[in-house]
Design a protein around this motif. Structure first.
Motif, PDB file in Angstrom:
ATOM      1  N   LEU A 245       0.806  -1.215   0.000  1.00 16.58           N
ATOM      2  CA  LEU A 245       0.000   0.000   0.000  1.00 16.58           C
ATOM      3  C   LEU A 245       0.841   1.268   0.000  1.00 16.58           C
ATOM      4  N   SER A 246       2.106   1.180  -0.374  1.00 17.27           N
ATOM      5  CA  SER A 246       2.953   2.370  -0.451  1.00 17.27           C
ATOM      6  C   SER A 246       4.054   2.130  -1.471  1.00 17.27           C
ATOM      7  N   ALA A 247       4.619   3.223  -1.975  1.00 14.78           N
ATOM      8  CA  ALA A 247       5.700   3.123  -2.951  1.00 14.78           C
ATOM      9  C   ALA A 247       6.913   2.429  -2.347  1.00 14.78           C
ATOM     10  N   GLU A 248       7.231   2.757  -1.087  1.00 15.83           N
ATOM     11  CA  GLU A 248       8.380   2.154  -0.427  1.00 15.83           C
ATOM     12  C   GLU A 248       8.195   0.648  -0.293  1.00 15.83           C
ATOM     13  N   ALA A 249       6.990   0.218   0.075  1.00 16.29           N
ATOM     14  CA  ALA A 249       6.722  -1.210   0.198  1.00 16.29           C
ATOM     15  C   ALA A 249       6.813  -1.906  -1.152  1.00 16.29           C
ATOM     16  N   ALA A 250       6.349  -1.233  -2.214  1.00 18.16           N
ATOM     17  CA  ALA A 250       6.429  -1.808  -3.559  1.00 18.16           C
ATOM     18  C   ALA A 250       7.884  -2.001  -3.972  1.00 18.16           C
ATOM     19  N   TYR A 251       8.737  -1.030  -3.642  1.00 17.13           N
ATOM     20  CA  TYR A 251      10.155  -1.143  -3.977  1.00 17.13           C
ATOM     21  C   TYR A 251      10.813  -2.285  -3.194  1.00 17.13           C
ATOM     22  N   GLU A 252      10.502  -2.373  -1.921  1.00 17.91           N
ATOM     23  CA  GLU A 252      11.092  -3.427  -1.092  1.00 17.91           C
ATOM     24  C   GLU A 252      10.642  -4.810  -1.537  1.00 17.91           C
ATOM     25  N   ALA A 253       9.410  -4.903  -2.071  1.00 12.01           N
ATOM     26  CA  ALA A 253       8.885  -6.191  -2.524  1.00 12.01           C
ATOM     27  C   ALA A 253       9.392  -6.561  -3.916  1.00 12.01           C
ATOM     28  N   GLY A 254      10.084  -5.650  -4.588  1.00  7.42           N
ATOM     29  CA  GLY A 254      10.601  -5.930  -5.920  1.00  7.42           C
ATOM     30  C   GLY A 254       9.607  -5.685  -7.039  1.00  7.42           C
ATOM     31  N   LEU A 255       8.527  -4.975  -6.747  1.00  3.77           N
ATOM     32  CA  LEU A 255       7.518  -4.704  -7.770  1.00  3.77           C
ATOM     33  C   LEU A 255       7.910  -3.540  -8.661  1.00  3.77           C
ATOM     34  N   VAL A 256       8.787  -2.669  -8.205  1.00  2.00           N
ATOM     35  CA  VAL A 256       9.312  -1.574  -9.019  1.00  2.00           C
ATOM     36  C   VAL A 256      10.830  -1.572  -8.870  1.00  2.00           C
ATOM     37  N   ASP A 257      11.507  -0.941  -9.834  1.00  3.30           N
ATOM     38  CA  ASP A 257      12.976  -0.959  -9.845  1.00  3.30           C
ATOM     39  C   ASP A 257      13.595   0.157  -9.014  1.00  3.30           C
ATOM     40  N   ALA A 258      12.932   1.296  -8.961  1.00  5.18           N
ATOM     41  CA  ALA A 258      13.496   2.411  -8.213  1.00  5.18           C
ATOM     42  C   ALA A 258      12.409   3.439  -7.935  1.00  5.18           C
ATOM     43  N   LEU A 259      12.643   4.246  -6.899  1.00  2.48           N
ATOM     44  CA  LEU A 259      11.774   5.367  -6.558  1.00  2.48           C
ATOM     45  C   LEU A 259      12.461   6.632  -7.050  1.00  2.48           C
ATOM     46  N   LEU A 260      11.942   7.202  -8.133  1.00  4.51           N
ATOM     47  CA  LEU A 260      12.598   8.329  -8.787  1.00  4.51           C
ATOM     48  C   LEU A 260      11.628   9.486  -8.983  1.00  4.51           C
ATOM     49  N   TYR A 261      12.167  10.696  -8.900  1.00  3.83           N
ATOM     50  CA  TYR A 261      11.394  11.894  -9.222  1.00  3.83           C
ATOM     51  C   TYR A 261      11.313  12.020 -10.748  1.00  3.83           C
ATOM     52  N   PRO A 262      10.375  12.833 -11.253  1.00  2.00           N
ATOM     53  CA  PRO A 262      10.203  12.936 -12.717  1.00  2.00           C
ATOM     54  C   PRO A 262      11.487  13.247 -13.477  1.00  2.00           C
ATOM     55  N   ASN A 263      12.302  14.187 -12.968  1.00  2.00           N
ATOM     56  CA  ASN A 263      13.541  14.508 -13.681  1.00  2.00           C
ATOM     57  C   ASN A 263      14.516  13.336 -13.669  1.00  2.00           C
ATOM     58  N   GLU A 264      14.508  12.555 -12.573  1.00  2.00           N
ATOM     59  CA  GLU A 264      15.377  11.387 -12.491  1.00  2.00           C
ATOM     60  C   GLU A 264      14.913  10.280 -13.428  1.00  2.00           C
ATOM     61  N   ILE A 265      13.588  10.180 -13.638  1.00  2.00           N
ATOM     62  CA  ILE A 265      13.067   9.207 -14.593  1.00  2.00           C
ATOM     63  C   ILE A 265      13.549   9.542 -15.997  1.00  2.00           C
ATOM     64  N   GLU A 266      13.529  10.824 -16.355  1.00  2.00           N
ATOM     65  CA  GLU A 266      14.017  11.229 -17.675  1.00  2.00           C
ATOM     66  C   GLU A 266      15.513  10.915 -17.816  1.00  2.00           C
ATOM     67  N   ASP A 267      16.278  11.135 -16.742  1.00  2.00           N
ATOM     68  CA  ASP A 267      17.700  10.796 -16.783  1.00  2.00           C
ATOM     69  C   ASP A 267      17.895   9.296 -17.020  1.00  2.00           C
ATOM     70  N   ALA A 268      17.062   8.483 -16.350  1.00  2.00           N
ATOM     71  CA  ALA A 268      17.158   7.025 -16.509  1.00  2.00           C
ATOM     72  C   ALA A 268      16.834   6.607 -17.941  1.00  2.00           C
ATOM     73  N   ILE A 269      15.872   7.255 -18.560  1.00  2.00           N
ATOM     74  CA  ILE A 269      15.510   6.923 -19.948  1.00  2.00           C
ATOM     75  C   ILE A 269      16.649   7.283 -20.892  1.00  2.00           C
ATOM     76  N   ARG A 270      17.243   8.439 -20.678  1.00  2.00           N
ATOM     77  CA  ARG A 270      18.392   8.830 -21.511  1.00  2.00           C
ATOM     78  C   ARG A 270      19.525   7.819 -21.369  1.00  2.00           C
ATOM     79  N   GLU A 271      19.737   7.359 -20.138  1.00  2.00           N
ATOM     80  CA  GLU A 271      20.805   6.386 -19.905  1.00  2.00           C
ATOM     81  C   GLU A 271      20.512   5.074 -20.612  1.00  2.00           C
TER      82      GLU A 271
END
Length: 596
Positions: A245-271
């Motif tokens: 029921l939270s982003a942190e729990a989703a990350y710890e459970a392996g359901l998402v790869d990282a918790l990133l802000y919008p600008n960091e998401i764009e950086d990840a896409i460029r990478e």
């Protein structure tokens, strides 16, 4: 004084009218300019962005007014699937960004999009999915896990806690209003009439709904688990024992790869794409790129017609309705099937069904139009989110039926609802009725007289005849014995996965697969294939008028109601729809079945 006020009102009225005319012509010429744009330019090293914010419709007209106002979705499922197919071959596209704010489309449509994403990934290009601060629920997660990587902002909401469905019941309300429902049905699972007779689920209805939920949960757990490199059992365990029921729990459970802000998401896409800067192109823009320009060769020999059946099945021509209630009228469908059947350019036909059913008589004539076409050309049915009761009735005439695993289908049964409102009219409003008639059955559908036993018997016989015809259509179309059809009929609803096991569906797959199977049956060679969409899109002014009505309706409802009130409005519409069936035999689902 009155003269001055009248004069002022006339002047204001004139100014408003002139303003409306000016706005119309501004929008008109703006729309013409939008619709006449040349082929869009795609820069090298671009990323295709699929913005998912609400419902992605099966199809939509290229409505320049909606584009000018920025109202409604900017692309449909056809655009999204076509864009992914072209992007896989287009050297200018380096990857896909699945930007998900809210996914409200049906589960089968999400499956279609997931399959197109999986096909795109075969090109070796990356797919990145991201959520927003609006959060992520089961549908958003289901779609996102088709990507290589999933990112969501910190502290955003996250929900993965299982599925449920609920249904409204109106029997107590009818009793208080002194309105007597008289029900005629065939099939112990035909739960369409339960809202009028009960205040809870019958055991048969509870059984079929639980089976649908379990099938949905299995599909969700398997696909999400596969996308995240986890076992399906672990996904089920998380939802049941440790709901996320939270982003942190989703990350710890392996359901998402990282918790990133919008600008960091764009950086990840460029990478991931290896680009020095992020250049994007949206689906609505990229849809205008010809397949040949993207590096695809389109089959030249003929086309595949895709005929859409969307909404409640009704007889006659398509009615004009205020609001967003969608109907599948019999006459436009028959005209579309006749056009596809007689056109020398159409080699094969796909009928895309997304309907809970409706009028049994309309379903029969639509079945006949489909069967008539199938006698001359290959006809494949592709089932969307729901293709049940009357929706399955017309589909039974096809050569092949393809559904998604979580399509809601089956519901082979019929019912009739009749109301006696004499008690309500007399006791609540003081209205009484008296009549003369030429035969004892002349007032059988009047709605102000109780049913006699002989009338009940005749209505049951009429309903049974319709059911027998329904069974015959299915038995003939599926190559089954009538007794075998009866065992899986009775109004029972099936998931696409279970429907395949009992013989109601031939293959599991998307609309794209149905087009491929139709083209193969017509020996059209390798695709992609030219598609002719039917019924034909409406004229500009028809779309303009409907766009204004729908826009006003949605905006008024959004401004004047809360989310809870909108839910009650939907339930009221369901009741109105069922009450509107008074005096007719129906082959349809009881209410809209939604898995939340």
């Amino acid at each position: 004084m009155r003269f001055l006020s009248t004069l002022l009102a006339s002047v204001l009225g004139t100014l408003i009218a002139l303003g409306g005319i000016i706005v119309f012509f501004v929008l008109f010429f703006f729309a013409i300019a939008l619709s006449s744009e040349s082929t869009p330019t795609v820069q090298p090293s671009s990323v295709l962005v699929i913005d998912v914010n609400g419902d992605i419709p099966e199809r939509m007209a290229n409505d320049p007014i909606a584009q000018a106002l920025g109202d409604g979705p900017s692309f449909d499922m056809t655009d999204a699937n076509s864009a992914l197919r072209k992007a896989a071959a287009d050297e200018r596209i380096d990857g896909v960004w699945l930007r998900i704010r809210s996914a409200t489309s049906g589960w089968a449509r999400l499956d279609d999009l997931r399959e197109s994403i999986a096909t795109f990934k075969e090109s070796g290009k990356p797919v990145i999915a991201s959520g927003t601060d609006a959060g992520m629920g089961e549908k958003e997660l289901y779609l996102a896990t088709a990507a290589d990587s999933v990112f969501i902002p910190p502290v955003s909401m996250f929900q993965m806690n299982g599925f449920y469905t609920s249904q409204p019941f109106f029997s107590n309300a009818l009793e208080r209003l002194d309105i007597e429902p008289k029900i005629v049905r065939v099939g112990e699972f035909k739960a369409a009439v339960e809202p009028f007779l009960r205040d809870d689920l019958s055991e048969e209805n509870r059984l079929q709904l639980q089976a649908l939920l379990e099938s949905q949960n299995d599909q969700f757990s398997e696909e999400v688990g596969s996308g995240r490199g986890m076992e399906a059992t672990e996904i089920r365990r998380l939802a049941s024992e440790d709901p996320v029921l939270s982003a942190e729990a989703a990350y710890e459970a392996g359901l998402v790869d990282a918790l990133l802000y919008p600008n960091e998401i764009e950086d990840a896409i460029r990478e991931r794409t290896g680009a020095s800067s992020l250049t994007t192109v949206g689906v609505s823009q990229y849809a205008g790129v010809p397949a040949e320009e993207a590096g695809l060769s389109v089959a030249e020999n003929g086309s595949v017609a895709v005929v859409y059946v969307e909404g409640n099945i009704v007889p006659g021509g398509e009615p004009t309705a205020f609001g967003d209630q969608q109907t599948a009228a019999s006459e436009p469908f028959i005209e579309a099937m006749n056009e596809a059947r007689t056109s020398s350019d159409v080699y094969a036909i796909v009928v895309r069904v997304n309907s809970p059913g409706g009028s049994a008589a309309a379903s029969e004539v639509m079945w006949n139009a489909l069967r008539r076409a199938a006698n001359e050309k290959p006809v494949i049915v592709s089932m969307g989110d729901v293709a049940a009761s009357g929706g399955y009735y017309l589909a039974a005439g096809a050569d092949t039926i393809i559904a998604q695993e979580n399509t809601i289908t089956g519901s082979i049964g019929v019912f009739g609802v009749f109301f006696n409102a004499s008690g309500f009219l007399e006791n609540e409003l003081g209205i009484t009725f008296d009549a003369v008639q030429t035969s004892p059955y002349a007032d059988i559908y009047s709605g102000v007289q109780p049913f006699r036993d002989d009338e009940q018997q005749r209505l049951e016989e009429s309903t049974r005849q319709v059911y027998d015809t329904f069974l015959k259509r299915v038995a003939d179309g599926r190559g089954m014995d009538r007794s075998a059809v009866e065992e899986i009929a009775g109004g029972r609803v099936w998931s696409g996965r279970d429907a395949q096991e009992v013989g109601l569906v031939d293959e599991i797959g998307s609309l794209s697969l149905a087009v491929q199977r139709a083209a193969e049956a017509a020996n059209m060679g390798e695709g992609p294939y030219r598609i002719r969409v039917l019924p034909r899109p409406k004229t500009f002014f028809e779309r303009f008028n409907e766009s204004l009505n729908t826009s006003v309706h949605h905006r008024l409802r959004a401004l004047t109601t809360t989310e809870i009130e909108r839910t009650f409005l939907e339930q009221r519409q369901a009741l109105e729809r069922l009450v509107g069936t008074h005096g007719t035999i129906q082959a349809r689902l009881p209410v809209d079945i939604r898995f939340e």
